[in-house]
Scaffold this motif. Structure first.
Motif, PDB file in Angstrom:
ATOM      1  N   ALA A  78       0.829  -1.210   0.000  1.00  0.00           N
ATOM      2  CA  ALA A  78       0.000   0.000   0.000  1.00  0.00           C
ATOM      3  C   ALA A  78       0.861   1.256   0.000  1.00  0.00           C
ATOM      4  O   ALA A  78       0.549   2.236  -0.690  1.00  0.00           O
ATOM      5  CB  ALA A  78      -0.934  -0.003   1.201  1.00  0.00           C
ATOM      6  N   THR A  79       1.946   1.221   0.744  1.00  0.00           N
ATOM      7  CA  THR A  79       2.854   2.372   0.767  1.00  0.00           C
ATOM      8  C   THR A  79       3.496   2.572  -0.602  1.00  0.00           C
ATOM      9  O   THR A  79       3.572   3.705  -1.104  1.00  0.00           O
ATOM     10  CB  THR A  79       3.930   2.191   1.851  1.00  0.00           C
ATOM     11  N   ALA A  80       3.927   1.495  -1.232  1.00  0.00           N
ATOM     12  CA  ALA A  80       4.541   1.598  -2.559  1.00  0.00           C
ATOM     13  C   ALA A  80       3.556   2.170  -3.581  1.00  0.00           C
ATOM     14  O   ALA A  80       3.926   3.026  -4.399  1.00  0.00           O
ATOM     15  CB  ALA A  80       5.034   0.229  -3.009  1.00  0.00           C
ATOM     16  N   VAL A  81       2.308   1.733  -3.531  1.00  0.00           N
ATOM     17  CA  VAL A  81       1.289   2.245  -4.459  1.00  0.00           C
ATOM     18  C   VAL A  81       1.073   3.738  -4.237  1.00  0.00           C
ATOM     19  O   VAL A  81       1.027   4.516  -5.198  1.00  0.00           O
ATOM     20  CB  VAL A  81      -0.038   1.465  -4.291  1.00  0.00           C
ATOM     21  N   ASN A  82       0.944   4.145  -2.986  1.00  0.00           N
ATOM     22  CA  ASN A  82       0.703   5.561  -2.690  1.00  0.00           C
ATOM     23  C   ASN A  82       1.895   6.432  -3.084  1.00  0.00           C
ATOM     24  O   ASN A  82       1.713   7.547  -3.566  1.00  0.00           O
ATOM     25  CB  ASN A  82       0.363   5.743  -1.216  1.00  0.00           C
ATOM     26  N   VAL A  83       3.100   5.940  -2.912  1.00  0.00           N
ATOM     27  CA  VAL A  83       4.288   6.695  -3.334  1.00  0.00           C
ATOM     28  C   VAL A  83       4.277   6.863  -4.857  1.00  0.00           C
ATOM     29  O   VAL A  83       4.565   7.958  -5.365  1.00  0.00           O
ATOM     30  CB  VAL A  83       5.581   6.003  -2.842  1.00  0.00           C
ATOM     31  N   ASN A  84       3.930   5.806  -5.585  1.00  0.00           N
ATOM     32  CA  ASN A  84       3.861   5.905  -7.046  1.00  0.00           C
ATOM     33  C   ASN A  84       2.793   6.892  -7.494  1.00  0.00           C
ATOM     34  O   ASN A  84       2.990   7.627  -8.462  1.00  0.00           O
ATOM     35  CB  ASN A  84       3.613   4.533  -7.669  1.00  0.00           C
ATOM     36  N   VAL A  85       1.668   6.921  -6.802  1.00  0.00           N
ATOM     37  CA  VAL A  85       0.607   7.883  -7.139  1.00  0.00           C
ATOM     38  C   VAL A  85       1.102   9.316  -6.916  1.00  0.00           C
ATOM     39  O   VAL A  85       0.881  10.194  -7.745  1.00  0.00           O
ATOM     40  CB  VAL A  85      -0.673   7.600  -6.329  1.00  0.00           C
ATOM     41  N   ILE A  86       1.787   9.540  -5.809  1.00  0.00           N
ATOM     42  CA  ILE A  86       2.315  10.884  -5.527  1.00  0.00           C
ATOM     43  C   ILE A  86       3.337  11.291  -6.586  1.00  0.00           C
ATOM     44  O   ILE A  86       3.322  12.427  -7.078  1.00  0.00           O
ATOM     45  CB  ILE A  86       2.920  10.948  -4.108  1.00  0.00           C
ATOM     46  N   LYS A  87       4.209  10.361  -6.983  1.00  0.00           N
ATOM     47  CA  LYS A  87       5.190  10.658  -8.039  1.00  0.00           C
ATOM     48  C   LYS A  87       4.496  10.999  -9.350  1.00  0.00           C
ATOM     49  O   LYS A  87       4.885  11.940 -10.043  1.00  0.00           O
ATOM     50  CB  LYS A  87       6.122   9.460  -8.249  1.00  0.00           C
ATOM     51  N   THR A  88       3.458  10.246  -9.692  1.00  0.00           N
ATOM     52  CA  THR A  88       2.715  10.490 -10.933  1.00  0.00           C
ATOM     53  C   THR A  88       2.033  11.851 -10.894  1.00  0.00           C
ATOM     54  O   THR A  88       2.059  12.599 -11.880  1.00  0.00           O
ATOM     55  CB  THR A  88       1.683   9.378 -11.174  1.00  0.00           C
ATOM     56  N   GLN A  89       1.424  12.182  -9.764  1.00  0.00           N
ATOM     57  CA  GLN A  89       0.786  13.493  -9.632  1.00  0.00           C
ATOM     58  C   GLN A  89       1.812  14.607  -9.776  1.00  0.00           C
ATOM     59  O   GLN A  89       1.546  15.629 -10.415  1.00  0.00           O
ATOM     60  CB  GLN A  89       0.072  13.603  -8.287  1.00  0.00           C
ATOM     61  N   ASP A  90       2.990  14.415  -9.206  1.00  0.00           N
ATOM     62  CA  ASP A  90       4.048  15.410  -9.296  1.00  0.00           C
ATOM     63  C   ASP A  90       4.496  15.583 -10.753  1.00  0.00           C
ATOM     64  O   ASP A  90       4.674  16.710 -11.225  1.00  0.00           O
ATOM     65  CB  ASP A  90       5.230  15.002  -8.413  1.00  0.00           C
ATOM     66  N   GLU A  91       4.661  14.466 -11.468  1.00  0.00           N
ATOM     67  CA  GLU A  91       5.054  14.541 -12.873  1.00  0.00           C
ATOM     68  C   GLU A  91       3.987  15.233 -13.713  1.00  0.00           C
ATOM     69  O   GLU A  91       4.299  16.037 -14.597  1.00  0.00           O
ATOM     70  CB  GLU A  91       5.318  13.138 -13.418  1.00  0.00           C
ATOM     71  N   MET A  92       2.715  14.925 -13.440  1.00  0.00           N
ATOM     72  CA  MET A  92       1.629  15.557 -14.191  1.00  0.00           C
ATOM     73  C   MET A  92       1.590  17.056 -13.944  1.00  0.00           C
ATOM     74  O   MET A  92       1.413  17.843 -14.877  1.00  0.00           O
ATOM     75  CB  MET A  92       0.290  14.925 -13.823  1.00  0.00           C
ATOM     76  N   LEU A  93       1.765  17.444 -12.689  1.00  0.00           N
ATOM     77  CA  LEU A  93       1.766  18.866 -12.367  1.00  0.00           C
ATOM     78  C   LEU A  93       2.944  19.565 -13.041  1.00  0.00           C
ATOM     79  O   LEU A  93       2.798  20.668 -13.579  1.00  0.00           O
ATOM     80  CB  LEU A  93       1.826  19.069 -10.849  1.00  0.00           C
ATOM     81  N   GLY A  94       4.111  18.920 -13.049  1.00  0.00           N
ATOM     82  CA  GLY A  94       5.278  19.487 -13.734  1.00  0.00           C
ATOM     83  C   GLY A  94       5.025  19.667 -15.216  1.00  0.00           C
ATOM     84  O   GLY A  94       5.388  20.692 -15.809  1.00  0.00           O
ATOM     85  N   THR A  95       4.391  18.701 -15.839  1.00  0.00           N
ATOM     86  CA  THR A  95       4.065  18.766 -17.258  1.00  0.00           C
ATOM     87  C   THR A  95       3.077  19.910 -17.533  1.00  0.00           C
ATOM     88  O   THR A  95       3.236  20.669 -18.489  1.00  0.00           O
ATOM     89  CB  THR A  95       3.477  17.433 -17.759  1.00  0.00           C
ATOM     90  N   LEU A  96       2.067  20.017 -16.688  1.00  0.00           N
ATOM     91  CA  LEU A  96       1.098  21.108 -16.844  1.00  0.00           C
ATOM     92  C   LEU A  96       1.759  22.480 -16.721  1.00  0.00           C
ATOM     93  O   LEU A  96       1.457  23.395 -17.484  1.00  0.00           O
ATOM     94  CB  LEU A  96      -0.031  20.972 -15.843  1.00  0.00           C
ATOM     95  N   LEU A  97       2.681  22.590 -15.757  1.00  0.00           N
ATOM     96  CA  LEU A  97       3.385  23.867 -15.590  1.00  0.00           C
ATOM     97  C   LEU A  97       4.287  24.157 -16.785  1.00  0.00           C
ATOM     98  O   LEU A  97       4.427  25.304 -17.200  1.00  0.00           O
ATOM     99  CB  LEU A  97       4.184  23.867 -14.295  1.00  0.00           C
ATOM    100  N   ASP A  98       4.906  23.104 -17.359  1.00  0.00           N
ATOM    101  CA  ASP A  98       5.746  23.291 -18.540  1.00  0.00           C
ATOM    102  C   ASP A  98       4.915  23.748 -19.732  1.00  0.00           C
ATOM    103  O   ASP A  98       5.339  24.597 -20.518  1.00  0.00           O
ATOM    104  CB  ASP A  98       6.483  22.000 -18.886  1.00  0.00           C
ATOM    105  N   ILE A  99       3.715  23.182 -19.870  1.00  0.00           N
ATOM    106  CA  ILE A  99       2.840  23.547 -20.982  1.00  0.00           C
ATOM    107  C   ILE A  99       2.391  24.997 -20.847  1.00  0.00           C
ATOM    108  O   ILE A  99       2.325  25.743 -21.822  1.00  0.00           O
ATOM    109  CB  ILE A  99       1.621  22.598 -21.045  1.00  0.00           C
ATOM    110  N   LYS A 100       2.103  25.399 -19.617  1.00  0.00           N
ATOM    111  CA  LYS A 100       1.588  26.745 -19.357  1.00  0.00           C
ATOM    112  C   LYS A 100       2.639  27.811 -19.633  1.00  0.00           C
ATOM    113  O   LYS A 100       2.326  28.912 -20.061  1.00  0.00           O
ATOM    114  CB  LYS A 100       1.079  26.856 -17.931  1.00  0.00           C
ATOM    115  N   THR A 101       3.912  27.501 -19.403  1.00  0.00           N
ATOM    116  CA  THR A 101       4.951  28.527 -19.574  1.00  0.00           C
ATOM    117  C   THR A 101       5.532  28.569 -20.941  1.00  0.00           C
ATOM    118  O   THR A 101       5.276  28.063 -21.880  1.00  0.00           O
ATOM    119  CB  THR A 101       6.120  28.299 -18.594  1.00  0.00           C
TER     120      THR A 101
END
Length: 101
Positions: A78-101
């Motif tokens: 469960a911890t491994a799954v939640n860490v992967n979800v947090i990493k994915t959310q972080d990558e998605m947010l980074g991508t969105l910020l890159d697109i916006k700028t």
């Protein structure tokens, strides 16, 4: 995106892991009554409730390894799954910020 649910799940599973590890460490302690941790979903937040397990009157340790070992595996996965979800959310947010700028 909200990572607080994932963080609360990681915290809850850490509590489960700590309780289970303590129970396993006391498997040879005479008269030991293990703790039991329940994980519940409470309005989108994961919570734990730890209590002393029911006393069966045995003078030996009442730790049940058939329960504790799977609890360790569940907490780890469960911890491994939640860490992967947090990493994915972080990558998605980074991508969105890159697109916006």
């Amino acid at each position: 995106m909200n990572i607080s649910n994932n963080v609360s799940s990681i915290t809850a599973h850490q509590t489960l892991l700590n309780t289970s590890a303590n129970n396993i460490a006391n498997v040879n302690t005479d008269g030991f009554i293990p703790k039991d941790t329940r994980i519940t979903d409470n309005a989108g937040s994961v919570r734990t409730n730890t209590r002393e397990a029911d006393n069966n009157g045995s003078k030996r340790s009442q730790t049940d390894l058939a329960k504790e070992i799977p609890n360790e595996i569940i907490a780890q996965d469960a911890t491994a799954v939640n860490v992967n979800v947090i990493k994915t959310q972080d990558e998605m947010l980074g991508t969105l910020l890159d697109i916006k700028t």
